[in-house]
Design an enzyme around this catalytic site. Sequence first.
Site, PDB file in Angstrom:
ATOM      1  N   SER A 198      -5.193   1.400 -11.221  1.00 27.45           N
ATOM      2  CA  SER A 198      -5.155   0.223 -10.248  1.00 27.45           C
ATOM      3  C   SER A 198      -5.689   0.483  -9.473  1.00 27.45           C
ATOM      4  O   SER A 198      -5.858  -0.378  -8.761  1.00 27.45           O
ATOM      5  CB  SER A 198      -3.831  -0.748 -10.645  1.00 27.45           C
ATOM      6  OG  SER A 198      -3.574  -1.306 -12.020  1.00 27.45           O
ATOM      7  N   LYS A 205      -8.409  -1.424  -8.460  1.00 30.62           N
ATOM      8  CA  LYS A 205      -9.035  -2.798  -7.748  1.00 30.62           C
ATOM      9  C   LYS A 205      -9.455  -3.057  -6.313  1.00 30.62           C
ATOM     10  O   LYS A 205      -9.441  -3.890  -5.508  1.00 30.62           O
ATOM     11  CB  LYS A 205      -6.802  -3.777  -7.830  1.00 30.62           C
ATOM     12  CG  LYS A 205      -6.487  -3.856  -9.626  1.00 30.62           C
ATOM     13  CD  LYS A 205      -5.315  -4.470  -9.696  1.00 30.62           C
ATOM     14  CE  LYS A 205      -5.287  -4.913 -11.260  1.00 30.62           C
ATOM     15  NZ  LYS A 205      -4.776  -3.606 -11.832  1.00 30.62           N
ATOM     16  N   SER A 218      -0.405  -6.026  -8.564  1.00 24.34           N
ATOM     17  CA  SER A 218      -1.250  -5.003  -9.014  1.00 24.34           C
ATOM     18  C   SER A 218      -1.094  -6.164 -10.804  1.00 24.34           C
ATOM     19  O   SER A 218      -1.560  -5.204 -11.494  1.00 24.34           O
ATOM     20  CB  SER A 218      -0.988  -3.518  -9.417  1.00 24.34           C
ATOM     21  OG  SER A 218      -2.474  -2.672  -9.891  1.00 24.34           O
TER      22      SER A 218
END
Length: 375
Positions: free
Chosen positions: A57, A60, A112
Amino acid sequence: MKRRGLLATVAAVLALVASAAGRAAAPELPAAAWYLSGEDGAVLAARNAAERRAPASITKLMTAIVTLERASLEEPVTVPRRAAAVGGATVFLRAGETLTVRELLRGLLVPSANDAALALALHVGRGSLERFVALMNAKAAELGLRDTRFRNPHGLDAPGHVSSARDATRLLRYALGVPFLRDALSSSAVVLPGGRELPTTDDLLRTWAPLVAGKTGHTAAAGWSQAGAARARGVTVYGAVLGASSREVRNAALRTLLAWGLDQYRRVAVVDPGRVYAEAESGYGAPPVRLVARRQVVRTLRAGTPLVERVVAPALVELPVRAGQRLGSLEVRARGRRLASVPLVAAEAVPDPGVLEKARWYAEETLENLWELVA
Protein backbone atom coordinates in the site's frame (compact mmCIF):
# COMPACT_ATOMS: atom_id res chain seq x y z
CA MET A 1 47.92 63.00 12.92
CA LYS A 2 45.88 59.86 13.57
CA ARG A 3 47.16 56.56 12.26
CA ARG A 4 44.92 55.21 9.51
CA GLY A 5 43.51 51.66 9.80
CA LEU A 6 44.63 49.20 7.16
CA LEU A 7 42.12 47.80 4.70
CA ALA A 8 40.29 44.67 5.82
CA THR A 9 41.99 41.41 4.92
CA VAL A 10 40.60 37.87 4.67
CA ALA A 11 41.88 35.57 7.36
CA ALA A 12 42.87 32.00 6.53
CA VAL A 13 39.96 29.62 6.07
CA LEU A 14 39.53 27.38 9.11
CA ALA A 15 38.17 23.83 8.95
CA LEU A 16 36.17 22.72 11.95
CA VAL A 17 34.22 19.53 12.56
CA ALA A 18 31.01 19.15 14.51
CA SER A 19 31.60 16.62 17.27
CA ALA A 20 30.91 13.03 16.35
CA ALA A 21 31.43 11.73 19.86
CA GLY A 22 29.25 8.77 20.64
CA ARG A 23 28.26 8.24 17.02
CA ALA A 24 27.04 4.65 16.75
CA ALA A 25 27.15 2.36 13.75
CA ALA A 26 23.99 2.10 11.64
CA PRO A 27 21.57 -0.48 13.03
CA GLU A 28 20.97 -3.91 11.56
CA LEU A 29 17.25 -4.47 11.18
CA PRO A 30 15.06 -7.59 10.89
CA ALA A 31 13.80 -6.67 7.43
CA ALA A 32 14.62 -7.44 3.81
CA ALA A 33 15.55 -3.86 2.88
CA TRP A 34 15.71 -0.37 4.33
CA TYR A 35 16.78 3.15 3.48
CA LEU A 36 17.28 6.29 5.58
CA SER A 37 17.95 9.84 4.41
CA GLY A 38 18.53 13.11 6.23
CA GLU A 39 16.92 16.48 5.76
CA ASP A 40 19.68 17.46 3.32
CA GLY A 41 19.11 14.30 1.25
CA ALA A 42 22.25 12.57 2.55
CA VAL A 43 22.03 8.77 2.75
CA LEU A 44 22.41 7.87 6.44
CA ALA A 45 21.85 4.11 6.28
CA ALA A 46 20.83 1.57 3.67
CA ARG A 47 20.59 -2.14 2.97
CA ASN A 48 19.35 -3.64 -0.31
CA ALA A 49 18.02 -0.14 -0.90
CA ALA A 50 17.59 -0.54 -4.66
CA GLU A 51 16.25 -4.09 -4.54
CA ARG A 52 12.93 -4.29 -6.36
CA ARG A 53 10.19 -5.61 -4.14
CA ALA A 54 6.40 -5.55 -3.92
CA PRO A 55 5.57 -2.16 -2.31
CA ALA A 56 2.06 -3.05 -1.08
CA SER A 57 0.00 0.00 0.00
CA ILE A 58 2.95 2.39 -0.15
CA THR A 59 1.73 2.45 -3.77
CA LYS A 60 -1.17 4.63 -2.61
CA LEU A 61 1.18 7.59 -2.15
CA MET A 62 1.55 7.78 -5.93
CA THR A 63 -2.19 7.22 -6.42
CA ALA A 64 -2.85 10.25 -4.24
CA ILE A 65 -0.21 12.41 -5.96
CA VAL A 66 -1.55 11.71 -9.45
CA THR A 67 -5.14 12.25 -8.30
CA LEU A 68 -4.34 15.65 -6.76
CA GLU A 69 -2.63 16.76 -9.95
CA ARG A 70 -5.68 15.96 -12.08
CA ALA A 71 -8.75 16.45 -9.89
CA SER A 72 -9.99 19.07 -7.46
CA LEU A 73 -10.62 18.14 -3.83
CA GLU A 74 -14.33 18.96 -3.95
CA GLU A 75 -14.93 17.11 -7.22
CA PRO A 76 -17.69 14.46 -6.81
CA VAL A 77 -16.86 10.82 -7.53
CA THR A 78 -19.51 8.15 -8.05
CA VAL A 79 -18.22 4.80 -6.81
CA PRO A 80 -18.23 2.22 -9.64
CA ARG A 81 -19.24 -1.37 -8.96
CA ARG A 82 -15.71 -2.53 -9.78
CA ALA A 83 -14.25 -0.39 -6.98
CA ALA A 84 -16.83 -1.49 -4.40
CA ALA A 85 -16.00 -5.13 -5.11
CA VAL A 86 -12.22 -4.94 -4.62
CA GLY A 87 -10.81 -7.01 -1.76
CA GLY A 88 -8.39 -6.31 1.06
CA ALA A 89 -8.55 -3.24 3.27
CA THR A 90 -11.58 -1.09 2.45
CA VAL A 91 -13.80 1.69 3.78
CA PHE A 92 -16.86 -0.27 2.67
CA LEU A 93 -17.80 1.90 -0.29
CA ARG A 94 -21.11 1.07 -1.96
CA ALA A 95 -21.59 1.06 -5.70
CA GLY A 96 -23.39 4.21 -6.84
CA GLU A 97 -22.72 6.34 -3.74
CA THR A 98 -21.01 9.70 -4.26
CA LEU A 99 -18.08 11.07 -2.28
CA THR A 100 -15.68 13.90 -2.94
CA VAL A 101 -12.09 13.45 -4.03
CA ARG A 102 -11.11 14.85 -0.63
CA GLU A 103 -13.06 12.14 1.24
CA LEU A 104 -11.74 9.35 -0.94
CA LEU A 105 -8.14 10.54 -0.62
CA ARG A 106 -8.37 10.53 3.16
CA GLY A 107 -9.87 7.04 3.03
CA LEU A 108 -7.08 6.01 0.68
CA LEU A 109 -4.27 7.29 2.92
CA VAL A 110 -5.45 6.90 6.52
CA PRO A 111 -7.10 3.44 6.71
CA SER A 112 -5.38 2.51 3.40
CA ALA A 113 -8.57 1.63 1.53
CA ASN A 114 -8.26 -0.32 -1.71
CA ASP A 115 -11.81 0.56 -2.77
CA ALA A 116 -11.02 4.29 -2.46
CA ALA A 117 -7.87 3.78 -4.55
CA LEU A 118 -9.74 2.05 -7.34
CA ALA A 119 -12.59 4.57 -7.31
CA LEU A 120 -10.14 7.47 -7.66
CA ALA A 121 -8.12 5.74 -10.37
CA LEU A 122 -11.19 4.99 -12.51
CA HIS A 123 -12.47 8.55 -11.99
CA VAL A 124 -9.20 10.26 -12.96
CA GLY A 125 -8.53 7.70 -15.71
CA ARG A 126 -12.00 8.34 -17.16
CA GLY A 127 -12.97 4.70 -16.68
CA SER A 128 -9.61 3.30 -17.76
CA LEU A 129 -7.40 1.76 -15.08
CA GLU A 130 -4.61 1.38 -17.64
CA ARG A 131 -4.68 5.10 -18.38
CA PHE A 132 -4.34 5.97 -14.69
CA VAL A 133 -1.50 3.49 -14.12
CA ALA A 134 0.33 5.02 -17.09
CA LEU A 135 0.07 8.39 -15.35
CA MET A 136 1.49 6.81 -12.18
CA ASN A 137 4.50 5.45 -14.05
CA ALA A 138 5.07 8.73 -15.87
CA LYS A 139 5.14 10.54 -12.52
CA ALA A 140 7.52 7.94 -11.10
CA ALA A 141 9.90 8.58 -13.99
CA GLU A 142 9.58 12.35 -13.46
CA LEU A 143 10.52 11.94 -9.77
CA GLY A 144 13.52 9.77 -10.62
CA LEU A 145 12.12 6.59 -9.05
CA ARG A 146 14.39 4.22 -10.97
CA ASP A 147 13.35 1.00 -9.24
CA THR A 148 9.59 1.53 -9.47
CA ARG A 149 7.00 0.14 -11.85
CA PHE A 150 3.28 0.27 -11.06
CA ARG A 151 0.61 -2.15 -12.28
CA ASN A 152 -2.33 -0.96 -10.14
CA PRO A 153 -3.33 1.97 -7.89
CA HIS A 154 -3.83 0.06 -4.61
CA GLY A 155 -0.69 -2.06 -4.20
CA LEU A 156 -2.20 -5.54 -4.21
CA ASP A 157 0.35 -8.06 -5.45
CA ALA A 158 0.71 -8.19 -9.24
CA PRO A 159 3.53 -9.39 -11.53
CA GLY A 160 5.89 -6.50 -12.23
CA HIS A 161 4.39 -4.22 -9.57
CA VAL A 162 7.60 -3.25 -7.78
CA SER A 163 9.46 -0.50 -5.99
CA SER A 164 12.39 -0.27 -3.54
CA ALA A 165 13.19 1.07 -0.08
CA ARG A 166 15.04 3.97 -1.70
CA ASP A 167 12.15 4.87 -4.00
CA ALA A 168 9.56 4.45 -1.22
CA THR A 169 11.49 6.95 0.91
CA ARG A 170 11.78 9.44 -1.93
CA LEU A 171 8.10 9.05 -2.77
CA LEU A 172 7.07 9.70 0.83
CA ARG A 173 9.32 12.74 1.02
CA TYR A 174 7.75 14.18 -2.13
CA ALA A 175 4.22 13.46 -0.84
CA LEU A 176 4.96 15.26 2.44
CA GLY A 177 5.76 18.37 0.42
CA VAL A 178 2.08 18.53 -0.58
CA PRO A 179 0.10 20.14 2.30
CA PHE A 180 -3.06 18.08 1.87
CA LEU A 181 -1.13 14.81 1.72
CA ARG A 182 1.02 15.73 4.71
CA ASP A 183 -2.10 16.46 6.74
CA ALA A 184 -3.75 13.19 5.75
CA LEU A 185 -0.64 11.10 6.37
CA SER A 186 -0.32 12.56 9.86
CA SER A 187 -3.97 11.89 10.79
CA SER A 188 -4.86 9.22 13.33
CA ALA A 189 -8.37 8.58 11.99
CA VAL A 190 -10.82 9.55 9.26
CA VAL A 191 -14.60 10.03 9.34
CA LEU A 192 -16.43 9.35 6.08
CA PRO A 193 -20.06 10.11 5.17
CA GLY A 194 -22.50 8.07 7.21
CA GLY A 195 -20.35 8.26 10.31
CA ARG A 196 -17.84 5.68 9.16
CA GLU A 197 -14.83 6.39 11.42
CA LEU A 198 -11.73 4.36 10.73
CA PRO A 199 -8.29 4.59 12.40
CA THR A 200 -4.98 4.87 10.63
CA THR A 201 -3.08 1.68 9.88
CA ASP A 202 0.06 3.38 11.24
CA ASP A 203 0.61 2.18 14.82
CA LEU A 204 3.72 4.35 15.30
CA LEU A 205 1.76 7.48 14.50
CA ARG A 206 -0.36 6.82 17.56
CA THR A 207 2.40 5.65 19.89
CA TRP A 208 5.68 7.37 18.99
CA ALA A 209 5.66 11.17 19.10
CA PRO A 210 8.63 11.84 16.76
CA LEU A 211 6.83 10.18 13.83
CA VAL A 212 5.13 12.99 11.91
CA ALA A 213 3.72 10.97 9.02
CA GLY A 214 3.87 7.54 7.44
CA LYS A 215 2.35 5.02 5.06
CA THR A 216 2.12 1.33 5.84
CA GLY A 217 1.72 -1.65 3.55
CA HIS A 218 1.25 -5.40 3.78
CA THR A 219 0.71 -8.18 1.26
CA ALA A 220 1.91 -11.76 0.99
CA ALA A 221 4.66 -10.79 -1.47
CA ALA A 222 5.65 -7.53 0.23
CA GLY A 223 5.65 -8.66 3.83
CA TRP A 224 5.13 -5.87 6.38
CA SER A 225 6.46 -2.57 5.09
CA GLN A 226 6.31 1.12 5.92
CA ALA A 227 7.73 4.50 4.90
CA GLY A 228 7.82 7.24 7.51
CA ALA A 229 9.25 10.59 8.57
CA ALA A 230 10.33 11.56 12.09
CA ARG A 231 11.21 14.97 13.49
CA ALA A 232 13.10 16.11 16.60
CA ARG A 233 15.39 19.01 17.55
CA GLY A 234 14.42 20.88 14.41
CA VAL A 235 15.48 18.17 11.95
CA THR A 236 13.49 15.61 9.92
CA VAL A 237 14.68 12.21 8.69
CA TYR A 238 12.93 9.98 6.16
CA GLY A 239 13.09 6.21 5.88
CA ALA A 240 11.47 3.01 4.71
CA VAL A 241 11.57 -0.57 5.95
CA LEU A 242 10.40 -3.30 3.55
CA GLY A 243 9.77 -6.99 4.04
CA ALA A 244 9.50 -7.41 7.80
CA SER A 245 8.01 -10.63 9.14
CA SER A 246 5.20 -9.10 11.19
CA ARG A 247 3.48 -5.85 12.03
CA GLU A 248 5.28 -5.64 15.37
CA VAL A 249 8.69 -6.33 13.82
CA ARG A 250 8.08 -3.70 11.15
CA ASN A 251 7.04 -1.09 13.71
CA ALA A 252 10.09 -1.74 15.87
CA ALA A 253 12.43 -1.74 12.88
CA LEU A 254 11.20 1.58 11.48
CA ARG A 255 11.28 3.20 14.89
CA THR A 256 14.85 2.00 15.45
CA LEU A 257 15.92 3.26 12.03
CA LEU A 258 14.35 6.70 12.34
CA ALA A 259 15.47 7.16 15.96
CA TRP A 260 19.03 6.33 14.98
CA GLY A 261 18.80 8.83 12.14
CA LEU A 262 17.61 11.59 14.46
CA ASP A 263 20.46 10.78 16.84
CA GLN A 264 22.99 11.56 14.10
CA TYR A 265 22.19 15.27 14.42
CA ARG A 266 23.41 17.66 17.09
CA ARG A 267 22.62 21.23 18.09
CA VAL A 268 25.89 23.01 17.39
CA ALA A 269 26.89 26.59 18.22
CA VAL A 270 28.38 27.46 14.85
CA VAL A 271 29.00 31.02 16.10
CA ASP A 272 30.22 31.47 19.69
CA PRO A 273 30.16 35.01 21.15
CA GLY A 274 32.65 33.94 23.83
CA ARG A 275 35.34 33.12 21.29
CA VAL A 276 37.93 35.56 19.91
CA TYR A 277 37.85 35.18 16.12
CA ALA A 278 40.60 37.71 15.30
CA GLU A 279 42.83 40.38 16.80
CA ALA A 280 43.59 43.74 15.20
CA GLU A 281 46.63 45.84 16.08
CA SER A 282 45.78 49.25 17.51
CA GLY A 283 49.18 51.00 17.43
CA TYR A 284 51.01 53.27 19.89
CA GLY A 285 51.81 50.24 22.03
CA ALA A 286 48.16 49.75 22.99
CA PRO A 287 46.93 46.14 23.34
CA PRO A 288 45.40 44.50 20.24
CA VAL A 289 41.66 44.75 19.81
CA ARG A 290 39.94 41.39 20.23
CA LEU A 291 37.14 40.74 17.75
CA VAL A 292 34.18 38.64 18.85
CA ALA A 293 30.81 37.71 17.36
CA ARG A 294 27.91 39.93 18.27
CA ARG A 295 25.53 37.01 18.85
CA GLN A 296 25.36 33.24 19.10
CA VAL A 297 24.07 31.15 16.20
CA VAL A 298 22.99 27.56 16.80
CA ARG A 299 22.22 25.09 14.02
CA THR A 300 21.27 21.41 13.88
CA LEU A 301 23.98 19.52 12.01
CA ARG A 302 24.82 15.92 11.24
CA ALA A 303 27.68 14.60 13.35
CA GLY A 304 30.95 14.88 11.46
CA THR A 305 29.80 17.74 9.24
CA PRO A 306 32.83 19.88 8.27
CA LEU A 307 32.41 23.58 8.96
CA VAL A 308 34.33 26.32 7.15
CA GLU A 309 34.82 29.78 8.65
CA ARG A 310 35.65 32.89 6.65
CA VAL A 311 36.83 35.78 8.83
CA VAL A 312 37.25 39.28 7.44
CA ALA A 313 39.01 41.66 9.83
CA PRO A 314 41.35 44.70 9.72
CA ALA A 315 45.03 44.19 10.43
CA LEU A 316 45.18 47.61 12.12
CA VAL A 317 42.41 49.75 13.57
CA GLU A 318 42.26 53.48 14.17
CA LEU A 319 41.88 54.58 17.78
CA PRO A 320 39.77 55.16 19.71
CA VAL A 321 37.71 51.96 19.50
CA ARG A 322 34.36 51.59 21.23
CA ALA A 323 33.29 48.34 22.89
CA GLY A 324 30.86 46.66 20.47
CA GLN A 325 32.11 48.67 17.47
CA ARG A 326 31.76 46.68 14.24
CA LEU A 327 35.16 45.95 12.77
CA GLY A 328 34.77 42.78 10.69
CA SER A 329 32.55 39.87 9.72
CA LEU A 330 32.29 36.11 10.10
CA GLU A 331 30.67 33.64 7.72
CA VAL A 332 30.23 29.93 8.47
CA ARG A 333 29.43 27.37 5.77
CA ALA A 334 28.83 23.62 5.64
CA ARG A 335 29.16 21.77 2.34
CA GLY A 336 28.75 25.04 0.45
CA ARG A 337 25.60 26.10 2.35
CA ARG A 338 25.78 29.27 4.40
CA LEU A 339 24.84 28.62 8.01
CA ALA A 340 25.54 32.04 9.51
CA SER A 341 26.82 35.51 8.66
CA VAL A 342 27.39 37.84 11.64
CA PRO A 343 29.37 41.01 12.41
CA LEU A 344 32.60 40.89 14.40
CA VAL A 345 32.81 43.63 17.03
CA ALA A 346 35.40 44.94 19.48
CA ALA A 347 35.30 42.98 22.73
CA GLU A 348 36.39 46.02 24.75
CA ALA A 349 37.08 49.72 24.34
CA VAL A 350 40.59 50.95 23.53
CA PRO A 351 41.00 54.73 24.12
CA ASP A 352 43.04 57.04 21.95
CA PRO A 353 46.44 57.68 23.68
CA GLY A 354 47.09 61.24 24.75
CA VAL A 355 49.75 63.50 23.21
CA LEU A 356 52.36 62.59 25.85
CA GLU A 357 51.74 58.85 25.44
CA LYS A 358 52.10 59.11 21.67
CA ALA A 359 55.29 61.17 22.02
CA ARG A 360 56.73 58.60 24.40
CA TRP A 361 55.84 55.78 21.99
CA TYR A 362 57.47 57.58 19.03
CA ALA A 363 60.61 58.23 21.12
CA GLU A 364 60.84 54.57 22.16
CA GLU A 365 60.34 53.41 18.57
CA THR A 366 63.04 55.83 17.34
CA LEU A 367 65.57 54.67 19.95
CA GLU A 368 64.83 51.03 19.20
CA ASN A 369 65.32 51.60 15.46
CA LEU A 370 68.62 53.44 16.06
CA TRP A 371 69.86 50.63 18.27
CA GLU A 372 69.03 48.08 15.59
CA LEU A 373 71.00 50.11 13.04
CA VAL A 374 74.04 50.33 15.36
CA ALA A 375 73.85 46.70 16.32
